[in-house]
Design a protein around this motif. Sequence first.
Motif, PDB file in Angstrom:
ATOM      1  N   ASP A  66       0.840  -1.200   0.000  1.00  0.00           N
ATOM      2  CA  ASP A  66       0.000   0.000   0.000  1.00  0.00           C
ATOM      3  C   ASP A  66       0.874   1.249   0.000  1.00  0.00           C
ATOM      4  O   ASP A  66       0.666   2.174  -0.790  1.00  0.00           O
ATOM      5  CB  ASP A  66      -0.915  -0.016   1.229  1.00  0.00           C
ATOM      6  N   TYR A  67       1.871   1.263   0.867  1.00  0.00           N
ATOM      7  CA  TYR A  67       2.810   2.389   0.957  1.00  0.00           C
ATOM      8  C   TYR A  67       3.536   2.601  -0.373  1.00  0.00           C
ATOM      9  O   TYR A  67       3.637   3.724  -0.874  1.00  0.00           O
ATOM     10  CB  TYR A  67       3.802   2.115   2.079  1.00  0.00           C
ATOM     11  N   ASP A  68       4.012   1.518  -0.964  1.00  0.00           N
ATOM     12  CA  ASP A  68       4.714   1.619  -2.244  1.00  0.00           C
ATOM     13  C   ASP A  68       3.807   2.212  -3.315  1.00  0.00           C
ATOM     14  O   ASP A  68       4.255   3.013  -4.147  1.00  0.00           O
ATOM     15  CB  ASP A  68       5.210   0.244  -2.690  1.00  0.00           C
ATOM     16  N   ALA A  69       2.533   1.842  -3.295  1.00  0.00           N
ATOM     17  CA  ALA A  69       1.600   2.302  -4.325  1.00  0.00           C
ATOM     18  C   ALA A  69       1.374   3.804  -4.238  1.00  0.00           C
ATOM     19  O   ALA A  69       1.518   4.525  -5.236  1.00  0.00           O
ATOM     20  CB  ALA A  69       0.271   1.549  -4.200  1.00  0.00           C
ATOM     21  N   LYS A  90       5.865  13.348   0.603  1.00  0.00           N
ATOM     22  CA  LYS A  90       7.150  12.653   0.566  1.00  0.00           C
ATOM     23  C   LYS A  90       7.704  12.309   1.940  1.00  0.00           C
ATOM     24  O   LYS A  90       8.604  11.459   2.049  1.00  0.00           O
ATOM     25  CB  LYS A  90       8.169  13.473  -0.218  1.00  0.00           C
ATOM     26  N   ASN A  91       7.215  12.946   2.995  1.00  0.00           N
ATOM     27  CA  ASN A  91       7.761  12.707   4.329  1.00  0.00           C
ATOM     28  C   ASN A  91       7.012  11.635   5.123  1.00  0.00           C
ATOM     29  O   ASN A  91       7.317  11.412   6.292  1.00  0.00           O
ATOM     30  CB  ASN A  91       7.782  14.013   5.120  1.00  0.00           C
ATOM     31  N   LEU A  92       6.045  10.994   4.521  1.00  0.00           N
ATOM     32  CA  LEU A  92       5.363   9.897   5.209  1.00  0.00           C
ATOM     33  C   LEU A  92       6.346   8.759   5.471  1.00  0.00           C
ATOM     34  O   LEU A  92       7.113   8.374   4.589  1.00  0.00           O
ATOM     35  CB  LEU A  92       4.203   9.380   4.362  1.00  0.00           C
ATOM     36  N   THR A  93       6.304   8.229   6.671  1.00  0.00           N
ATOM     37  CA  THR A  93       7.235   7.172   7.063  1.00  0.00           C
ATOM     38  C   THR A  93       6.544   5.816   7.108  1.00  0.00           C
ATOM     39  O   THR A  93       5.316   5.713   7.023  1.00  0.00           O
ATOM     40  CB  THR A  93       7.808   7.460   8.455  1.00  0.00           C
ATOM     41  N   ALA A  94       7.350   4.782   7.278  1.00  0.00           N
ATOM     42  CA  ALA A  94       6.803   3.433   7.417  1.00  0.00           C
ATOM     43  C   ALA A  94       5.925   3.341   8.667  1.00  0.00           C
ATOM     44  O   ALA A  94       4.912   2.630   8.676  1.00  0.00           O
ATOM     45  CB  ALA A  94       7.944   2.418   7.494  1.00  0.00           C
ATOM     46  N   ALA A  95       6.294   4.073   9.710  1.00  0.00           N
ATOM     47  CA  ALA A  95       5.483   4.087  10.932  1.00  0.00           C
ATOM     48  C   ALA A  95       4.128   4.748  10.682  1.00  0.00           C
ATOM     49  O   ALA A  95       3.098   4.285  11.175  1.00  0.00           O
ATOM     50  CB  ALA A  95       6.223   4.816  12.050  1.00  0.00           C
ATOM     51  N   ASP A  96       4.130   5.829   9.887  1.00  0.00           N
ATOM     52  CA  ASP A  96       2.872   6.471   9.513  1.00  0.00           C
ATOM     53  C   ASP A  96       1.986   5.494   8.747  1.00  0.00           C
ATOM     54  O   ASP A  96       0.770   5.421   8.976  1.00  0.00           O
ATOM     55  CB  ASP A  96       3.129   7.692   8.614  1.00  0.00           C
TER      56      ASP A  96
END
Length: 203
Positions: A66-69, A90-96
Amino acid sequence: MDWRTIIAGMMLAVAAAATPANAAGDNPPKAAQPAPWLPASFTPPVLAKASGFKLVPLGPALVKIDYDAYMASIEHLQKTFTRSTDWPHKNLTAADAMADMESEATRFRKRESFAYGVLTPDGRRERGSVYVSPSNVAGYDAVVRLWVTKAEYDAGFDAELHAWVQNWVRAKWPFAKVAYPGRAIDWATWDALVATSKKNGKA
């Protein structure tokens, strides 16, 4: 901050309404509880298959694809889905991303709203997402929103998915009338309907 929070803020900005002071002191009367937006007997779909894709509920297991998409389609989604630079960015993290997936899974479990990943048949890649939510606009039982990645949009998949989702909702969900903002209803009209609902105390 997920896209639902952003859209909710945008809706509130369309028509801000003052909240009246409570004149009843410390013991205000209890407001009537709204009727459930789904029949208790209804079981939301947990898998839907079509030619070239499948829908499954979003949750922690899908966090990476989902994140990659959406991170591969930031500008495209800001223009076509959220109408905001707040999501994705662009600043969204894996934790987000994980927090968002956990939130979506909780909403699904509580029957508050239903978010689906649109995956390739093998489940290895996400082509987009579909969201089914209750409507705050009078005359509509539900709101359905969807997005596809920039690459999928350029390949024509957006129109294909939209047509398929409309048929799926008619066949599998217990709604009489569904809103598709930005599609069957243009954004200006939808924003005006949201503003009217806000003024009437529904939104």
